[in-house]
Design an enzyme around this catalytic site. Sequence first.
Site, PDB file in Angstrom:
ATOM      1  CG  HIS A 129      -1.968  -0.900   1.109  1.00 24.68           C
ATOM      2  ND1 HIS A 129      -2.485  -1.725   2.083  1.00 24.68           N
ATOM      3  CD2 HIS A 129      -2.608  -1.728   0.002  1.00 24.68           C
ATOM      4  CE1 HIS A 129      -3.706  -2.513   1.835  1.00 24.68           C
ATOM      5  NE2 HIS A 129      -3.537  -2.562   0.458  1.00 24.68           N
ATOM      6  CB  ILE A 246       1.523  -8.047  17.581  1.00 25.65           C
ATOM      7  CG1 ILE A 246       0.167  -8.219  16.872  1.00 25.65           C
ATOM      8  CG2 ILE A 246       2.731  -8.420  16.600  1.00 25.65           C
ATOM      9  CD1 ILE A 246       0.003  -9.759  16.612  1.00 25.65           C
TER      10      ILE A 246
END
Length: 256
Positions: A129, A246
Amino acid sequence: MRLVVPTSDPISLVKTWIAQARRVVALTGAGISTESGIPDFRGPQGVWTKNPAAEVQATLQNYLADPKVRQAAWRSRMASPAWTAQPNRGHLALVELERRGKLHALITQNIDELHQIAGNSTDRIIEVHGTMRRVMCWDCGQRTAMADALQRVRDGEADPACRSCGGILKSDTISFGQALVPAVIDRAMTAASEADLLLAIGSTLQVYPVAGAVPLARKAGARIVIMNNQPTPMDSLADAFLAGPIGELLPAICVA
């Protein structure tokens, strides 16, 4: 449906898979950067959830057509927490994975470049992106540093134009309504097809075509590990699903 391997210690199991793997491919989404203070887009505290006008600014047609939308977008860029964000333990764990010679490619949906700042090699990173740290001219295609454009905004230009041709400047990211770069997507999918282990990290796995990397890797025979704080549409393809922060999970599985 692919059954997740039953185990009382999934962290140790995934760590063993990494040790056995030759080509680990990581696919990262916004969830790895939220722990660095960068909000996601559609979550409860997401940029677009809290400020729907920001989604309008991210739509190419609106951005190109309306100077007021561009001016608001430049103000939003100025205020982005990404400029002061630092890589977290999750980013650094992927650097360690590369240091061990395990990381084949790092496909990222993120635009913040925290993987590069953390220390992953640029030739292994595939930014599907784009990056918020560059601007591009919509007319002539010239790319320059975002920092330079933001300084022009600070100096009083509400909607800075390209200094080469006078065209519209935008972040060098993929906006809604803007075509992805075919060569970048091809590279990402090729990497996924070469993986023997794919780690899908902090991604909702709902944005295509990059979400298709998961079934592609699965079809090619790779083990699939999904790490997220909520279910994803790809969970039935996973050999293991790890839920939790995470920044805690990645060091636990990536550090030898």
